[in-house]
Scaffold this motif. Structure first.
Motif, PDB file in Angstrom:
ATOM      1  N   LEU A  55       9.009  -1.942 -10.356  1.00  0.00           N
ATOM      2  CA  LEU A  55       9.820  -0.739 -10.167  1.00  0.00           C
ATOM      3  C   LEU A  55       9.272   0.091  -9.004  1.00  0.00           C
ATOM      4  N   LEU A  56       7.975   0.316  -9.015  1.00  0.00           N
ATOM      5  CA  LEU A  56       7.340   1.103  -7.955  1.00  0.00           C
ATOM      6  C   LEU A  56       7.516   0.451  -6.597  1.00  0.00           C
ATOM      7  N   ALA A  57       7.319  -0.867  -6.548  1.00  0.00           N
ATOM      8  CA  ALA A  57       7.454  -1.583  -5.282  1.00  0.00           C
ATOM      9  C   ALA A  57       8.869  -1.466  -4.736  1.00  0.00           C
ATOM     10  N   ASP A  58       9.856  -1.670  -5.596  1.00  0.00           N
ATOM     11  CA  ASP A  58      11.247  -1.618  -5.151  1.00  0.00           C
ATOM     12  C   ASP A  58      11.639  -0.218  -4.690  1.00  0.00           C
ATOM     13  N   VAL A  59      11.240   0.789  -5.448  1.00  0.00           N
ATOM     14  CA  VAL A  59      11.625   2.163  -5.111  1.00  0.00           C
ATOM     15  C   VAL A  59      10.951   2.621  -3.822  1.00  0.00           C
ATOM     16  N   THR A  60       9.648   2.411  -3.705  1.00  0.00           N
ATOM     17  CA  THR A  60       8.931   2.920  -2.532  1.00  0.00           C
ATOM     18  C   THR A  60       9.341   2.195  -1.254  1.00  0.00           C
ATOM     19  N   SER A  61       9.680   0.908  -1.376  1.00  0.00           N
ATOM     20  CA  SER A  61      10.111   0.185  -0.179  1.00  0.00           C
ATOM     21  C   SER A  61      11.539   0.580   0.221  1.00  0.00           C
ATOM     22  N   ALA A  62      12.437   0.707  -0.760  1.00  0.00           N
ATOM     23  CA  ALA A  62      13.837   1.001  -0.457  1.00  0.00           C
ATOM     24  C   ALA A  62      14.064   2.455  -0.057  1.00  0.00           C
ATOM     25  N   LYS A  63      13.391   3.368  -0.714  1.00  0.00           N
ATOM     26  CA  LYS A  63      13.667   4.794  -0.496  1.00  0.00           C
ATOM     27  C   LYS A  63      12.711   5.469   0.494  1.00  0.00           C
ATOM     28  N   PHE A  64      11.507   4.901   0.656  1.00  0.00           N
ATOM     29  CA  PHE A  64      10.505   5.588   1.479  1.00  0.00           C
ATOM     30  C   PHE A  64       9.937   4.703   2.589  1.00  0.00           C
ATOM     31  N   GLY A  65      10.507   3.508   2.774  1.00  0.00           N
ATOM     32  CA  GLY A  65      10.100   2.662   3.882  1.00  0.00           C
ATOM     33  C   GLY A  65       8.714   2.081   3.784  1.00  0.00           C
ATOM     34  N   PHE A  66       8.193   1.946   2.579  1.00  0.00           N
ATOM     35  CA  PHE A  66       6.841   1.413   2.384  1.00  0.00           C
ATOM     36  C   PHE A  66       6.848  -0.105   2.542  1.00  0.00           C
ATOM     37  N   ASN A  67       5.904  -0.633   3.306  1.00  0.00           N
ATOM     38  CA  ASN A  67       5.783  -2.075   3.513  1.00  0.00           C
ATOM     39  C   ASN A  67       5.013  -2.690   2.347  1.00  0.00           C
ATOM     40  N   ILE A  68       5.708  -3.381   1.457  1.00  0.00           N
ATOM     41  CA  ILE A  68       5.069  -3.949   0.272  1.00  0.00           C
ATOM     42  C   ILE A  68       4.551  -5.365   0.494  1.00  0.00           C
ATOM     43  N   GLN A  69       4.803  -5.935   1.682  1.00  0.00           N
ATOM     44  CA  GLN A  69       4.427  -7.327   1.916  1.00  0.00           C
ATOM     45  C   GLN A  69       2.944  -7.602   1.650  1.00  0.00           C
ATOM     46  N   PRO A  70       2.009  -6.738   2.075  1.00  0.00           N
ATOM     47  CA  PRO A  70       0.603  -7.022   1.798  1.00  0.00           C
ATOM     48  C   PRO A  70       0.255  -7.024   0.303  1.00  0.00           C
ATOM     49  N   LEU A  71       1.133  -6.476  -0.521  1.00  0.00           N
ATOM     50  CA  LEU A  71       0.872  -6.361  -1.961  1.00  0.00           C
ATOM     51  C   LEU A  71       1.735  -7.308  -2.781  1.00  0.00           C
ATOM     52  N   GLU A  72       2.361  -8.272  -2.163  1.00  0.00           N
ATOM     53  CA  GLU A  72       3.291  -9.151  -2.877  1.00  0.00           C
ATOM     54  C   GLU A  72       2.621  -9.905  -4.021  1.00  0.00           C
ATOM     55  N   GLU A  73       1.368 -10.344  -3.828  1.00  0.00           N
ATOM     56  CA  GLU A  73       0.674 -11.069  -4.892  1.00  0.00           C
ATOM     57  C   GLU A  73       0.459 -10.168  -6.104  1.00  0.00           C
ATOM     58  N   LEU A  74       0.010  -8.950  -5.876  1.00  0.00           N
ATOM     59  CA  LEU A  74      -0.210  -7.999  -6.967  1.00  0.00           C
ATOM     60  C   LEU A  74       1.096  -7.689  -7.680  1.00  0.00           C
ATOM     61  N   ILE A  75       2.166  -7.499  -6.917  1.00  0.00           N
ATOM     62  CA  ILE A  75       3.478  -7.213  -7.505  1.00  0.00           C
ATOM     63  C   ILE A  75       3.946  -8.391  -8.354  1.00  0.00           C
ATOM     64  N   HIS A  76       3.782  -9.600  -7.834  1.00  0.00           N
ATOM     65  CA  HIS A  76       4.176 -10.804  -8.582  1.00  0.00           C
ATOM     66  C   HIS A  76       3.465 -10.868  -9.922  1.00  0.00           C
ATOM     67  N   TRP A  77       2.152 -10.710  -9.906  1.00  0.00           N
ATOM     68  CA  TRP A  77       1.399 -10.853 -11.157  1.00  0.00           C
ATOM     69  C   TRP A  77       1.615  -9.678 -12.105  1.00  0.00           C
ATOM     70  N   GLY A  78       1.837  -8.492 -11.566  1.00  0.00           N
ATOM     71  CA  GLY A  78       2.170  -7.375 -12.443  1.00  0.00           C
ATOM     72  C   GLY A  78       3.427  -7.658 -13.232  1.00  0.00           C
ATOM     73  N   ASP A  79       4.420  -8.258 -12.573  1.00  0.00           N
ATOM     74  CA  ASP A  79       5.687  -8.566 -13.230  1.00  0.00           C
ATOM     75  C   ASP A  79       5.542  -9.736 -14.204  1.00  0.00           C
ATOM     76  N   VAL A  80       4.767 -10.749 -13.826  1.00  0.00           N
ATOM     77  CA  VAL A  80       4.564 -11.901 -14.709  1.00  0.00           C
ATOM     78  C   VAL A  80       3.809 -11.505 -15.970  1.00  0.00           C
TER      79      VAL A  80
END
Length: 338
Positions: free
Chosen positions: A132-157
């Motif tokens: 949720l945080l990754a999607d919101v901050t990237s879509a609404k505030f232009g945050f580059n989440i690419q460096p955190l993709e592994e963390l985002i993946h495992w948080g969701d899994v």
């Protein structure tokens, strides 16, 4: 002299435009991989898109029988809550959550719906607050989440129980699942707040080698193996519901997928654990059994003062209320078996 005055005036103006160091109090769901990952993502987002000079102070929040937010807790210039219940305090600047039971009161829910800050976000359809945080901050505030993709993946899994099999969830062979084990079960006080900056900066393979993780991992993996045998001896499966009481043992933070390895055909699990801060009833549904979507466990837990998600929930009581915890657990087991 006039020229020198203009120089001083120029530098004074530039200094005024620089970001001022701000204290950011970030409250997160403690001893939870999703909570820690959410705090890491928000910290990096805030420093990259809001204020690079921010000074973060982290506070781990635990669901207990008493109100979670204490007087004076929100002492930052900005105060943030991620992956935890809503607070209507006017000092809260940002909030992100995905739990069905996010609001302590109906007035809190009304307060959230009337908020116009654009900094508070809630979506119970998300399997993790990390995503949720990754999607919101990237879509609404232009945050580059690419460096955190592994963390985002495992948080969701991990938080969404999206492992391919129960065996892969219990094996703890991946660096991320080993980090999650330490986050959830290490006996060291204040460990997670010290780990959050590492989660925001390093890969999981690097994080698992950090001294703060490495010194606990070996003993906790042995404890994990013992817990499998304990649950094999203690748990009983009747009418698709697994029940066990390990409140006499130090097993809070056990791997919640173990019942589904031991009893792959079961639909639900109910377990009782205890710690110095609470007596806890954990409710779970088998992610690999389609029949386990019938009951909303968060709604069931809310009837006893708990909450969570439709597929996983918990009830926290005072540590002295272990007898009541057993009564409540038996009542829930009876309802799930009926």
């Amino acid at each position: 002299m006039a020229s020198l005055a203009r120089v001083f005036s120029y530098f004074s103006t530039c200094e005024a435009l620089l970001p001022v160091t701000k204290k950011v109090r970030l409250c997160f769901h403690d001893r939870c991989f999703d909570g820690a990952a959410s705090a890491a993502i928000f910290s990096r987002f805030y420093r990259e898109r809001v204020n690079a000079q921010a000074d973060f102070c982290y506070t781990g929040m635990t669901h207990r029988a008493v109100p979670p937010f204490e007087e004076g807790m929100f002492d930052g210039d900005e105060n943030v809550i991620v992956d935890f219940k809503y607070s209507s305090s006017p000092r809260i600047s940002w909030w992100f959550d995905h739990h069905q039971s996010a609001f302590l009161t109906a007035s809190d829910a009304t307060h959230f719906r009337s908020d116009r800050s654009g900094h508070k976000f809630y979506d119970p359809d998300y399997k993790s607050c990390t995503k949720l945080l990754a999607d919101v901050t990237s879509a609404k505030f232009g945050f580059n989440i690419q460096p955190l993709e592994e963390l985002i993946h495992w948080g969701d899994v991990i938080d969404g129980a999206q492992f391919a099999t129960p065996e892969s969830a219990v094996a703890l062979s991946e660096p991320a699942t080993q980090v999650a084990l330490v986050i959830e079960a290490a006996p060291e006080s204040g460990l997670v707040p010290r780990l959050i900056p590492g989660l925001a900066a390093y890969s999981m393979a690097e994080v698992v080698k950090l001294p703060i993780i490495a010194r606990h991992l070996g003993p906790l993996l042995e404890r994990h193996k013992r817990s499998i045998e304990v649950l094999r001896q203690r748990a009983e499966a009747v009418d698709g519901v697994v029940f066990f009481d390990v409140s006499d043992l130090d097993l809070e933070g056990y791997n919640k997928f173990i019942p589904y390895v031991l009893f792959p055909d079961c639909r639900y699990s109910v377990g009782i654990t205890a710690s110095p801060t609470r007596a806890k009833i954990s409710l779970g549904s088998n992610p690999w059994n389609p029949e386990a979507v019938e009951k909303n466990l968060a709604s069931l837990a809310e009837r006893f003062g708990g909450g969570g998600h439709p597929r996983v929930a918990a009830i926290s009581l005072n540590p002295s209320e272990i007898a009541r915890a057993r009564d409540v657990a038996r009542e829930i087991v009876a309802q799930l078996r009926s």
